[in-house]
Design a protein around this motif. Sequence first.
Motif, PDB file in Angstrom:
ATOM      1  N   ARG A 125      -3.925   5.538  -4.404  1.00  0.00           N
ATOM      2  CA  ARG A 125      -5.169   6.203  -4.792  1.00  0.00           C
ATOM      3  C   ARG A 125      -5.029   7.014  -6.077  1.00  0.00           C
ATOM      4  NH1 ARG A 125      -4.718   9.354   0.456  1.00  0.00           N
ATOM      5  NH2 ARG A 125      -3.099  10.825  -0.025  1.00  0.00           N
TER       6      ARG A 125
ATOM      7  N   VAL B 167      -6.978   3.826   0.804  1.00  0.00           N
ATOM      8  CA  VAL B 167      -7.117   2.963   1.978  1.00  0.00           C
ATOM      9  C   VAL B 167      -7.916   3.598   3.106  1.00  0.00           C
ATOM     10  CG1 VAL B 167      -5.052   1.579   1.520  1.00  0.00           C
ATOM     11  CG2 VAL B 167      -4.881   3.599   2.990  1.00  0.00           C
TER      12      VAL B 167
ATOM     13  N   THR C 233       0.853  -1.181   0.000  1.00  0.00           N
ATOM     14  CA  THR C 233       0.000   0.000   0.000  1.00  0.00           C
ATOM     15  C   THR C 233       0.894   1.238   0.000  1.00  0.00           C
ATOM     16  OG1 THR C 233      -0.169   0.035   2.409  1.00  0.00           O
ATOM     17  CG2 THR C 233      -1.862  -1.192   1.210  1.00  0.00           C
TER      18      THR C 233
ATOM     19  N   THR D  12     -11.755  -0.180  -0.331  1.00  0.00           N
ATOM     20  CA  THR D  12     -10.522  -0.959  -0.224  1.00  0.00           C
ATOM     21  C   THR D  12     -10.836  -2.436  -0.031  1.00  0.00           C
ATOM     22  OG1 THR D  12      -9.350   0.942   0.686  1.00  0.00           O
ATOM     23  CG2 THR D  12      -8.357  -1.213   1.039  1.00  0.00           C
TER      24      THR D  12
ATOM     25  N   CYS E 109      -6.735  -3.269   5.590  1.00  0.00           N
ATOM     26  CA  CYS E 109      -6.042  -4.138   4.618  1.00  0.00           C
ATOM     27  C   CYS E 109      -5.566  -5.420   5.292  1.00  0.00           C
ATOM     28  CB  CYS E 109      -4.849  -3.405   4.014  1.00  0.00           C
ATOM     29  SG  CYS E 109      -5.311  -2.037   2.936  1.00  0.00           S
TER      30      CYS E 109
ATOM     31  N   ALA F 155      -7.082   2.474  -5.177  1.00  0.00           N
ATOM     32  CA  ALA F 155      -8.000   2.577  -4.044  1.00  0.00           C
ATOM     33  C   ALA F 155      -7.397   3.516  -3.013  1.00  0.00           C
ATOM     34  CB  ALA F 155      -8.258   1.209  -3.421  1.00  0.00           C
TER      35      ALA F 155
ATOM     36  N   LEU G 249      -0.848  -0.794  -4.456  1.00  0.00           N
ATOM     37  CA  LEU G 249      -2.073  -0.060  -4.177  1.00  0.00           C
ATOM     38  C   LEU G 249      -1.737   1.408  -3.925  1.00  0.00           C
ATOM     39  CD1 LEU G 249      -4.986  -1.241  -2.013  1.00  0.00           C
ATOM     40  CD2 LEU G 249      -4.158   1.079  -1.759  1.00  0.00           C
TER      41      LEU G 249
END
Length: 139
Positions: A40, A62, A14, A68, A109, A60, A38
Amino acid sequence: MTGLNLAGKNILVTGAGRGLGRAIAVALAEHGSKVFALSRTPSILESLVKEQPSIERIVADVSCWEETRCKLEDLRTMAGIYTTDPATMVTKEKIYKVLDTNFLGVINCSQVVASKMIQDEKPGSIVNVSSITRLLYLA
């Protein structure tokens, strides 16, 4: 990453668009891991995939819990945001955004990934690394 064999491992990174997250994603891919990156920001993920084509991107935020979870539910089993405002000037809203992303986003997550690991009876580890560069001090 000398001595650590991550070849063939599925790894979710992430915050993979910039900074430490991006460097980790690239290094893991270069060492043979299947990396799911991951972030955004779609354009930043696109540049990451151009740099390392084996990386799969996941767009996405988070801090958006349900979005998410929906994006991560379909992944196979696998093993930040910060503020530069002075502590005396940072708003409550910005503090909550940092906590939503860097603390609650990690929990979200981790819950999805851990549940899949348990369901699939696959051992593994969840490693969280923070790249927040500044702490908020209240004097």
